[in-house]
Design a protein around this motif. Structure first.
Motif, PDB file in Angstrom:
ATOM      1  N   PRO A  61       1.005  -1.077  -0.218  1.00 59.04           N
ATOM      2  CA  PRO A  61       0.392  -0.154   0.158  1.00 59.04           C
ATOM      3  C   PRO A  61       0.431   1.329   0.110  1.00 59.04           C
ATOM      4  O   PRO A  61       1.990   1.377   0.408  1.00 59.04           O
ATOM      5  N   ASP A  62      -0.038   2.319  -0.381  1.00 57.44           N
ATOM      6  CA  ASP A  62       1.281   3.711  -0.784  1.00 57.44           C
ATOM      7  C   ASP A  62       1.717   3.684   1.030  1.00 57.44           C
ATOM      8  O   ASP A  62       2.634   4.917   0.679  1.00 57.44           O
ATOM      9  N   TYR A  63       1.123   3.706   1.683  1.00 58.61           N
ATOM     10  CA  TYR A  63       1.954   4.012   2.929  1.00 58.61           C
ATOM     11  C   TYR A  63       3.134   3.596   3.208  1.00 58.61           C
ATOM     12  O   TYR A  63       3.813   4.019   5.006  1.00 58.61           O
ATOM     13  N   ILE A  64       3.137   2.416   3.412  1.00 58.90           N
ATOM     14  CA  ILE A  64       4.188   1.935   3.581  1.00 58.90           C
ATOM     15  C   ILE A  64       5.261   2.263   2.369  1.00 58.90           C
ATOM     16  O   ILE A  64       5.317   1.281   1.993  1.00 58.90           O
ATOM     17  N   GLU A  65       6.278   3.018   3.161  1.00 55.26           N
ATOM     18  CA  GLU A  65       7.230   2.907   2.184  1.00 55.26           C
ATOM     19  C   GLU A  65       8.507   2.638   2.052  1.00 55.26           C
ATOM     20  O   GLU A  65       9.342   1.879   0.392  1.00 55.26           O
ATOM     21  N   GLY A  66       8.645   0.962   2.746  1.00 55.26           N
ATOM     22  CA  GLY A  66       9.406  -0.324   2.866  1.00 55.26           C
ATOM     23  C   GLY A  66      10.163  -0.387   4.011  1.00 55.26           C
ATOM     24  O   GLY A  66       9.216  -0.388   4.895  1.00 55.26           O
ATOM     25  N   PRO A  80       3.629   8.820   7.975  1.00 55.08           N
ATOM     26  CA  PRO A  80       2.071   8.857   8.125  1.00 55.08           C
ATOM     27  C   PRO A  80       1.418   9.631   7.332  1.00 55.08           C
ATOM     28  O   PRO A  80       0.196   9.685   7.432  1.00 55.08           O
ATOM     29  N   ARG A  81       1.950  10.433   7.094  1.00 54.31           N
ATOM     30  CA  ARG A  81       1.448  11.848   5.850  1.00 54.31           C
ATOM     31  C   ARG A  81       0.593  11.320   5.247  1.00 54.31           C
ATOM     32  O   ARG A  81      -0.295  11.947   4.772  1.00 54.31           O
ATOM     33  N   ALA A  82       0.481   9.801   4.369  1.00 58.62           N
ATOM     34  CA  ALA A  82      -0.529   8.604   3.048  1.00 58.62           C
ATOM     35  C   ALA A  82      -1.219   8.911   4.005  1.00 58.62           C
ATOM     36  O   ALA A  82      -2.494   8.818   3.485  1.00 58.62           O
ATOM     37  N   LEU A  83      -1.614   8.834   6.027  1.00 59.07           N
ATOM     38  CA  LEU A  83      -2.396   8.353   6.182  1.00 59.07           C
ATOM     39  C   LEU A  83      -3.235   9.399   7.063  1.00 59.07           C
ATOM     40  O   LEU A  83      -4.787   8.922   7.136  1.00 59.07           O
ATOM     41  N   ILE A  84      -2.174  10.715   7.776  1.00 56.19           N
ATOM     42  CA  ILE A  84      -2.832  11.321   8.514  1.00 56.19           C
ATOM     43  C   ILE A  84      -2.923  12.713   7.901  1.00 56.19           C
ATOM     44  O   ILE A  84      -4.078  13.849   8.448  1.00 56.19           O
ATOM     45  N   GLU A  85      -2.133  12.807   7.178  1.00 54.92           N
ATOM     46  CA  GLU A  85      -2.186  14.214   6.123  1.00 54.92           C
ATOM     47  C   GLU A  85      -3.330  14.579   4.650  1.00 54.92           C
ATOM     48  O   GLU A  85      -3.186  13.601   4.514  1.00 54.92           O
ATOM     49  N   GLU A  86      -3.752  15.316   4.935  1.00 50.04           N
ATOM     50  CA  GLU A  86      -5.215  15.677   3.913  1.00 50.04           C
ATOM     51  C   GLU A  86      -4.661  16.273   2.480  1.00 50.04           C
ATOM     52  O   GLU A  86      -4.618  15.594   1.400  1.00 50.04           O
ATOM     53  N   LYS A  87      -2.960  17.154   2.540  1.00 51.32           N
ATOM     54  CA  LYS A  87      -2.952  17.992   1.260  1.00 51.32           C
ATOM     55  C   LYS A  87      -1.599  16.893   0.552  1.00 51.32           C
ATOM     56  O   LYS A  87      -1.496  16.399  -0.339  1.00 51.32           O
ATOM     57  N   ASP A  88      -0.205  16.857   1.255  1.00 46.20           N
ATOM     58  CA  ASP A  88       0.972  16.390   0.832  1.00 46.20           C
ATOM     59  C   ASP A  88       0.861  14.905   1.815  1.00 46.20           C
ATOM     60  O   ASP A  88       1.186  15.123   2.988  1.00 46.20           O
ATOM     61  N   LYS A  89       0.845  13.804   0.754  1.00 45.43           N
ATOM     62  CA  LYS A  89       1.335  12.869   1.158  1.00 45.43           C
ATOM     63  C   LYS A  89       2.542  12.395   0.802  1.00 45.43           C
ATOM     64  O   LYS A  89       2.686  11.124   0.407  1.00 45.43           O
ATOM     65  N   THR A  90       3.402  13.262   0.648  1.00 42.46           N
ATOM     66  CA  THR A  90       4.653  13.084   0.373  1.00 42.46           C
ATOM     67  C   THR A  90       5.684  12.645   1.476  1.00 42.46           C
ATOM     68  O   THR A  90       5.478  13.175   3.060  1.00 42.46           O
ATOM     69  N   PRO A  91       6.617  11.354   1.590  1.00 41.13           N
ATOM     70  CA  PRO A  91       7.536  11.668   2.416  1.00 41.13           C
ATOM     71  C   PRO A  91       7.669  12.883   3.201  1.00 41.13           C
ATOM     72  O   PRO A  91       8.706  13.300   2.454  1.00 41.13           O
ATOM     73  N   PRO A  92       8.690  12.112   4.786  1.00 44.41           N
ATOM     74  CA  PRO A  92       9.438  13.774   5.417  1.00 44.41           C
ATOM     75  C   PRO A  92      10.821  13.949   4.196  1.00 44.41           C
ATOM     76  O   PRO A  92      11.373  12.023   3.956  1.00 44.41           O
TER      77      PRO A  92
END
Length: 167
Positions: A61-66, A80-92
């Motif tokens: 799934p998208d929220y698992i980076e590896g 976590p941005r892919a799960l809890i952020e509404e705008k920017d879902k890119t990893p830090p």
């Protein structure tokens, strides 16, 4: 005579004793994901690791980076941005990972920064009414006139198990 003295001492103690409520203190780790602050109980965190490579996994799934390699042990990395952020879902952009203390899983989240530790009374966390185990937030932490969302580490594991069919 002795009984009278003992009785008098007990009466004096009863008058002096007040119920002293011991405040339960909790240490919180406050960190950033993007520009937002979040908190977790510090005793839920095993370690913070910087500068590790994330090895991508296919068909996740998208929220698992590896996964990251921590001293020979693989830890699943959640964005976590892919799960809890509404705008920017890119990893830090910063390679900073918070590893949770787990008995049955090896789980980490990708965070942006460690901000500070805070020790507060247990009552300073306001629980979300009707919370369930699958919610990403347990409540909010009242700290210096600020309400900081408290993450639920268990929710990430529950979601992974559900999405990968091992629930």
């Amino acid at each position: 005579m002795n009984e009278e003295i003992i009785e008098q001492i007990e009466e004096e103690k009863a008058g002096e004793q007040e119920l002293v409520e011991e405040k339960v203190m909790v240490t919180w780790l406050v960190f950033a994901i993007g520009q937002k602050k979040y908190a977790v109980r510090s005793n839920d965190v095993l370690e913070i690791i910087r500068d590790l490579s994330v090895y991508k996994l296919p068909f996740m799934p998208d929220y698992i980076e590896g996964v990251i390699n921590r001293r020979g042990d693989p830890f699943t990395v959640i964005n976590p941005r892919a799960l809890i952020e509404e705008k920017d879902k890119t990893p830090p952009d910063v390679p900073l990972f918070m590893i949770f203390k787990r008995d049955d899983d090896q789980l980490s989240i990708h965070i942006s920064d460690i901000l500070f530790f805070a020790e507060t009374e247990e009552e300073s966390m306001k629980l979300i009414p009707g919370k369930n185990e699958e919610g990403f937030f347990l409540g909010t932490l009242g700290y210096k006139e600020e309400e900081i969302p408290v993450l639920n580490p268990n929710a990430f594991e529950i979601l992974i198990r559900k999405d990968l069919g091992s629930a």
